[in-house]
Design an enzyme around this catalytic site. Structure first.
Site, mmCIF file in Angstrom:
data_model
loop_
_atom_site.group_PDB
_atom_site.id
_atom_site.type_symbol
_atom_site.label_atom_id
_atom_site.label_comp_id
_atom_site.label_asym_id
_atom_site.label_seq_id
_atom_site.Cartn_x
_atom_site.Cartn_y
_atom_site.Cartn_z
ATOM 1 C CG HIS A 187 -0.326 -0.175 2.812
ATOM 2 N ND1 HIS A 187 0.381 -1.349 3.149
ATOM 3 C CD2 HIS A 187 0.251 0.848 3.374
ATOM 4 C CE1 HIS A 187 0.682 -1.226 4.242
ATOM 5 N NE2 HIS A 187 0.610 0.247 4.433
ATOM 6 C CG HIS A 216 1.298 5.538 4.052
ATOM 7 N ND1 HIS A 216 0.654 5.482 5.317
ATOM 8 C CD2 HIS A 216 1.871 4.348 4.155
ATOM 9 C CE1 HIS A 216 0.629 4.199 5.932
ATOM 10 N NE2 HIS A 216 1.599 3.564 5.143
HETATM 11 P P1 AMP Z 1 2.187 0.629 7.279
HETATM 12 O O1 AMP Z 1 2.755 0.990 8.520
HETATM 13 O O2 AMP Z 1 2.761 1.267 6.235
HETATM 14 O O3 AMP Z 1 2.043 -0.866 7.257
HETATM 15 O O4 AMP Z 1 0.549 1.207 7.429
HETATM 16 C C1 AMP Z 1 -0.525 0.655 7.843
HETATM 17 C C2 AMP Z 1 -1.550 1.851 7.875
HETATM 18 O O5 AMP Z 1 -2.878 1.215 7.840
HETATM 19 C C3 AMP Z 1 -1.516 2.504 9.132
HETATM 20 O O6 AMP Z 1 -1.220 3.878 8.837
HETATM 21 C C4 AMP Z 1 -2.803 2.365 9.882
HETATM 22 O O7 AMP Z 1 -3.327 3.639 10.448
HETATM 23 C C5 AMP Z 1 -3.641 1.949 8.720
HETATM 24 N N1 AMP Z 1 -4.736 0.891 8.855
HETATM 25 C C6 AMP Z 1 -4.789 0.027 9.713
HETATM 26 N N2 AMP Z 1 -6.145 -0.617 9.810
HETATM 27 C C7 AMP Z 1 -6.846 0.214 9.122
HETATM 28 C C8 AMP Z 1 -8.202 0.183 8.676
HETATM 29 N N3 AMP Z 1 -9.077 -0.793 9.039
HETATM 30 N N4 AMP Z 1 -8.749 1.158 8.071
HETATM 31 C C9 AMP Z 1 -7.878 2.192 7.371
HETATM 32 N N5 AMP Z 1 -6.497 2.081 7.678
HETATM 33 C C10 AMP Z 1 -6.114 1.288 8.457
#
Ligand code: AMP
Ligand code: ZN
Length: 137
Positions: A99, A101
């Protein structure tokens, strides 16, 4: 993937604040935003990291980032945007479904203040570049 939270979002097993969807890609607001409007872009299919993403999908993802990023900046009145991808735990990846950001920025918001390092010498820097070139094969 069975217990992947983003796969569950794709399958609508858990809700999200969706912003963009097409047959391959989904964008939704991050539930723990670094800044208001912080958006995640994901492929619908589960790929663990950058390196598993096929080239044609990578192109579509980049185009979606342009489109969604423009809308995000407009609505949040941001004057800048960071595109961040964490790959593997040491880089801060928590969700093992690739993913990106999209983070809206404004002047002086104080996000991402990291100290730059220096190479020991110019030679050391060029040696490293040479090693990386060789690693490309
Ligand atoms: P990463 O640290 O790059 O794996 O980012 C994962 C991101 O997913 C974090 O910024 C979380 O806040 C976000 N996240 C986790 N669960 C959810 C959810 N159910 N809906 C939206 N964002 C989420
Ligand atoms: Zn997944």
């Amino acid at each position: 993937m069975e217990d992947c939270i983003f796969c569950k979002i794709v399958k609508q097993e858990i809700p999200c604040a969706d912003v963009y969807a097409d047959d391959k890609i989904l964008a939704f607001l991050d539930i723990g935003p670094i800044a208001v409007g912080h958006t995640l872009i994901i492929p619908r299919r589960h790929y663990p990291s950058l390196w598993e993403i096929p080239g044609d999908l990578a192109k579509d993802l980049l185009l979606a980032m342009q489109k969604v990023g423009r809308a995000m900046m407009e609505v949040t009145r941001a004057t800048g945007m960071n595109v961040v991808m964490n790959n593997f735990g040491s880089a801060g990846q928590v969700v093992p479904h690739a993913h990106w950001h999209l983070i809206p920025r404004v002047e002086g918001d104080g996000l991402f203040q990291v100290a730059q390092k220096e190479y020991e010498s110019r030679e050391a820097m060029h040696d490293l570049a040479r090693s990386m070139k060789q690693a490309l094969g």
